[in-house]
Design an enzyme around this catalytic site. Sequence first.
Site, PDB file in Angstrom:
ATOM      1  N   ASP A 118      84.755  86.631 -99.701  1.00  0.00           N
ATOM      2  CA  ASP A 118      85.972  87.106-100.383  1.00  0.00           C
ATOM      3  C   ASP A 118      86.975  85.960-100.604  1.00  0.00           C
ATOM      4  OD1 ASP A 118      87.584  89.053-101.537  1.00  0.00           O
ATOM      5  OD2 ASP A 118      87.434  90.435 -99.848  1.00  0.00           O
ATOM      6  N   ASP A 173      89.284  95.388-107.525  1.00  0.00           N
ATOM      7  CA  ASP A 173      88.564  96.441-106.801  1.00  0.00           C
ATOM      8  C   ASP A 173      88.450  97.749-107.572  1.00  0.00           C
ATOM      9  OD1 ASP A 173      88.615  94.537-104.865  1.00  0.00           O
ATOM     10  OD2 ASP A 173      89.460  95.836-103.313  1.00  0.00           O
TER      11      ASP A 173
END
Length: 366
Positions: A118, A173
């Site tokens: 990430d 997201d």
Amino acid sequence: MGWNSWNKFQCDVSEGLIRQTADALVSTGLRDAGYIYLNIDDCWHGKRDAQGLIQPDPKRFPNGLKAVADYVHSKNLKLGIYSDAGTLTCGKRPGSHGFEEKDARQYASWGVDYLKYDWCSTEGLKAEEAYTTMRNALQKTGRPIVFSICEWGTSQPWTWAAPVGNLWRTTGDIGLCWEKKACKHEWEMGWMNILDLQVGLDTYAGPGHWNDPDMLQVGNGLSEVEDRAHFSLWALLAAPLLAGNDLRNMSQATKETLTNRDVIAVDQDPLGIEGSKVRDDGAKEIWAKPLKGGAKAVILLNRGEAPVRIKVTWAELGWSAPTTVVRDLWRKQDMGSFRDGTFAEVAPHGVVMLRLSPAPVPAVGR
Ligand code: GAL
């Protein structure tokens, strides 16, 4: 293909959840349908020890991650894990910055097969460099580990990431929502918004290096019609299919959506060509993907709020077979042979997904 803990469980991960999900992947038939990777997302981490080696949270994973990996492997599944290129993960656990080789060695020693990496707490870092550092560290372990780049599309990873990772997120997201205005959190995107952002990216993907439009929300609370549409479009995009629902407890409809073999075959087609949008009439869209053997997958998508009839002609698909056999992949029926095109009634927020193949040339008898 696999499963990831984030969409449903966020930080609530534990050895119990992972073992039970491994069991469920087997008992539901998902593993045998192709869902092989069992991926633990953020928040599995504890502290680094005196040698700087990352340890799992002792409350959540009291037997360590090697024991979890062994269990997952005993079910013929593979284990995925999550870290971050910065100092902290998005869930504020220790990131890998400055510890790349130590972390990669640690994951390999546990038997990890997949790393999602990430991009939180990365101030001052350059994405291509930071991901390349971890790519090299993983390579150095000698263990094959799928490398999933998750910097939300910020630095246009499709332009640089093919030699660095196996898949890269193209957007922020995914929420549990059709469009942004219906999403719970301000940073989330509806799956329609994500779909729109895939236009033009298809040429960057191919075997071993895929665009990743984020994990599936199937079974988490969209309607069954939307779940099927979302799954169909992700398959057409040749996207990684990472289920994100509670597999221990899913409806028959969710299971049937996730295990539709004809739709999975479109996703996994050996040519590995990402499909693209062919026509956009506002509420009505047509998407298509070339398949091995001269076949084609076609999706008729209704973005509107009322049922519509969507027509498609073979000409607009660049399809030249004189007679075409059409299979409806959700009705699981061959619809017959058609000459110039076909049409279907499509429910609001729904799709009709077709597979076209050239009709076999009849044998000439004596
Ligand atoms: C986000 C990422 C999500 C999830 C989350 C964990 O940055 O895009 O998929 O991994 O972090 O905190």
